[in-house]
Write an enzyme that holds these catalytic residues in place. Structure first.
Site, PDB file in Angstrom:
ATOM      1  CD  GLU A  89     -42.459   2.541   2.533  1.00 53.81           C
ATOM      2  OE1 GLU A  89     -42.985   3.611   2.823  1.00 53.81           O
ATOM      3  OE2 GLU A  89     -43.080   1.491   2.310  1.00 53.81           O
TER       4      GLU A  89
ATOM      5  CE1 TYR B 148     -31.890   1.069  -2.776  1.00 54.63           C
ATOM      6  CE2 TYR B 148     -32.627   1.029  -0.510  1.00 54.63           C
ATOM      7  CZ  TYR B 148     -32.586   0.458  -1.759  1.00 54.63           C
ATOM      8  OH  TYR B 148     -33.237  -0.723  -1.981  1.00 54.63           O
TER       9      TYR B 148
HETATM   10  C1  LIG Z   1     -29.169  -4.042  -2.599  1.00 56.94           C
HETATM   11  C2  LIG Z   1     -28.549  -4.774  -3.779  1.00 56.94           C
HETATM   12  C3  LIG Z   1     -29.516  -4.721  -4.969  1.00 56.94           C
HETATM   13  C4  LIG Z   1     -27.212  -4.117  -4.158  1.00 56.94           C
HETATM   14  O1  LIG Z   1     -26.698  -4.764  -5.315  1.00 56.94           O
HETATM   15  P1  LIG Z   1     -25.124  -4.715  -5.720  1.00 56.94           P
HETATM   16  O2  LIG Z   1     -25.049  -5.132  -7.145  1.00 56.94           O
HETATM   17  O3  LIG Z   1     -24.306  -5.426  -4.745  1.00 56.94           O
HETATM   18  O4  LIG Z   1     -24.859  -3.130  -5.615  1.00 56.94           O
HETATM   19  P2  LIG Z   1     -23.509  -2.368  -5.983  1.00 56.94           P
HETATM   20  O5  LIG Z   1     -22.431  -3.351  -6.364  1.00 56.94           O
HETATM   21  O6  LIG Z   1     -23.843  -1.312  -6.986  1.00 56.94           O
HETATM   22  O7  LIG Z   1     -23.138  -1.654  -4.633  1.00 56.94           O
HETATM   23  C5  LIG Z   1     -23.087  -2.410  -3.439  1.00 56.94           C
HETATM   24  C6  LIG Z   1     -21.750  -2.255  -2.779  1.00 56.94           C
HETATM   25  O8  LIG Z   1     -20.738  -2.750  -3.640  1.00 56.94           O
HETATM   26  C7  LIG Z   1     -19.706  -1.780  -3.756  1.00 56.94           C
HETATM   27  N1  LIG Z   1     -19.146  -1.947  -5.084  1.00 56.94           N
HETATM   28  C8  LIG Z   1     -19.661  -1.542  -6.236  1.00 56.94           C
HETATM   29  N2  LIG Z   1     -18.847  -1.878  -7.266  1.00 56.94           N
HETATM   30  C9  LIG Z   1     -17.792  -2.510  -6.691  1.00 56.94           C
HETATM   31  C10 LIG Z   1     -16.625  -3.113  -7.203  1.00 56.94           C
HETATM   32  N3  LIG Z   1     -16.337  -3.094  -8.516  1.00 56.94           N
HETATM   33  N4  LIG Z   1     -15.778  -3.722  -6.356  1.00 56.94           N
HETATM   34  C11 LIG Z   1     -16.042  -3.751  -5.039  1.00 56.94           C
HETATM   35  N5  LIG Z   1     -17.135  -3.196  -4.479  1.00 56.94           N
HETATM   36  C12 LIG Z   1     -17.988  -2.576  -5.314  1.00 56.94           C
HETATM   37  C13 LIG Z   1     -20.413  -0.473  -3.578  1.00 56.94           C
HETATM   38  O9  LIG Z   1     -19.528   0.552  -3.167  1.00 56.94           O
HETATM   39  C14 LIG Z   1     -21.352  -0.843  -2.480  1.00 56.94           C
HETATM   40  O10 LIG Z   1     -20.624  -0.890  -1.262  1.00 56.94           O
HETATM   41  P3  LIG Z   1     -21.254  -0.429   0.080  1.00 56.94           P
HETATM   42  O11 LIG Z   1     -22.589  -1.142   0.224  1.00 56.94           O
HETATM   43  O12 LIG Z   1     -20.262  -0.857   1.082  1.00 56.94           O
HETATM   44  O13 LIG Z   1     -21.382   1.063  -0.083  1.00 56.94           O
HETATM   45  C15 LIG Z   1     -28.262  -6.262  -3.415  1.00 56.94           C
HETATM   46  O14 LIG Z   1     -27.451  -6.287  -2.238  1.00 56.94           O
HETATM   47  C16 LIG Z   1     -29.485  -7.120  -3.178  1.00 56.94           C
HETATM   48  O15 LIG Z   1     -30.050  -7.685  -4.132  1.00 56.94           O
HETATM   49  N6  LIG Z   1     -29.926  -7.253  -1.906  1.00 56.94           N
HETATM   50  C17 LIG Z   1     -31.057  -8.129  -1.558  1.00 56.94           C
HETATM   51  C18 LIG Z   1     -32.348  -7.544  -1.989  1.00 56.94           C
HETATM   52  C19 LIG Z   1     -32.635  -6.250  -1.246  1.00 56.94           C
HETATM   53  O16 LIG Z   1     -32.483  -6.148  -0.048  1.00 56.94           O
HETATM   54  N7  LIG Z   1     -33.083  -5.228  -2.006  1.00 56.94           N
HETATM   55  C20 LIG Z   1     -33.385  -3.911  -1.425  1.00 56.94           C
HETATM   56  C21 LIG Z   1     -34.756  -3.850  -0.895  1.00 56.94           C
HETATM   57  S1  LIG Z   1     -35.977  -3.927  -2.175  1.00 56.94           S
END
Ligand SMILES: CC(C)(COP(=O)(O)OP(=O)(O)OC[C@H]1O[C@@H](n2cnc3c(N)ncnc32)[C@H](O)[C@@H]1OP(=O)(O)O)[C@@H](O)C(=O)NCCC(=O)NCCS
Length: 143
Positions: free
Chosen positions: A100, A111
């Site tokens: 959620e 997601y």
């Molecule tokens: C949500 C969260 C966990 C994502 O973590 P992350 O490690 O950045 O996730 P990923 O790297 O797997 O993917 C995120 C983005 O990076 C991109 N990405 C992944 N690997 C990549 C790479 N090697 N180079 C460039 N971009 C990349 C993905 O395509 C994705 O892009 P998009 O959002 O434009 O589709 C992080 O942003 C976070 O901690 N947010 C704050 C807490 C939060 O809101 N949590 C959710 C609610 S509980």
């Protein structure tokens, strides 16, 4: 807790307190997945790069929280965490996984990219620091 404090913007009031985390982990069906900056399972004493908190129920599991340190984002760690959570849920016999999020959380892209689809909305479920109400969106993915 170090990742929790670094990762969540207080405005959204999504972060959990240490006590909330301890209480949830004290229940038998809740668990955490911790990874290091390279996405590997965390060794004792190493610094965490990200975590998932999840809850198991018969036939289904719920992702309660996911976070990655701001300086380690966009490197695929979030995806690794969700993949690991999905694999653990499947191994435990889950057929569906849920999560959620507040409406407008940019994590939605991640997601959806991991196969989650919206299945419901709870109106005015969250409240920001300034009192603004925000809907919750429930996502599910069939395993
Ligand atoms: C949500 C969260 C966990 C994502 O973590 P992350 O490690 O950045 O996730 P990923 O790297 O797997 O993917 C995120 C983005 O990076 C991109 N990405 C992944 N690997 C990549 C790479 N090697 N180079 C460039 N971009 C990349 C993905 O395509 C994705 O892009 P998009 O959002 O434009 O589709 C992080 O942003 C976070 O901690 N947010 C704050 C807490 C939060 O809101 N949590 C959710 C609610 S509980």
């Amino acid at each position: 807790m170090a990742v929790m404090e670094a990762a969540f913007d207080p405005h959204w009031r999504e972060a959990w307190t240490r006590r909330q985390v301890e209480n949830s982990l004290a229940t038998p069906h809740t668990y955490a997945i911790l990874i290091d900056e390279h996405g590997r399972a965390l060794d004792d004493g190493a610094a965490a790069g990200g975590f998932v908190l999840a809850r198991r129920a018969p036939g289904e599991e719920e992702l309660l929280l996911i976070a990655v340190r701001p300086e380690m984002r966009h490197r695929g760690l979030g995806r690794i965490l969700i993949d690991r959570f999905s694999a653990m849920a499947r191994d435990a016999g889950a057929e569906r996984i849920f999560l959620e999020m507040r409406a407008n959380n940019p994590a939605e892209r991640l997601y959806r990219g991991c196969g989650f689809e919206p299945i419901g909305r709870r109106a005015n479920y969250y409240r920001t620091l300034d009192g603004t109400a925000i809907d919750a969106i429930t996502f599910a993915r069939k395993l």
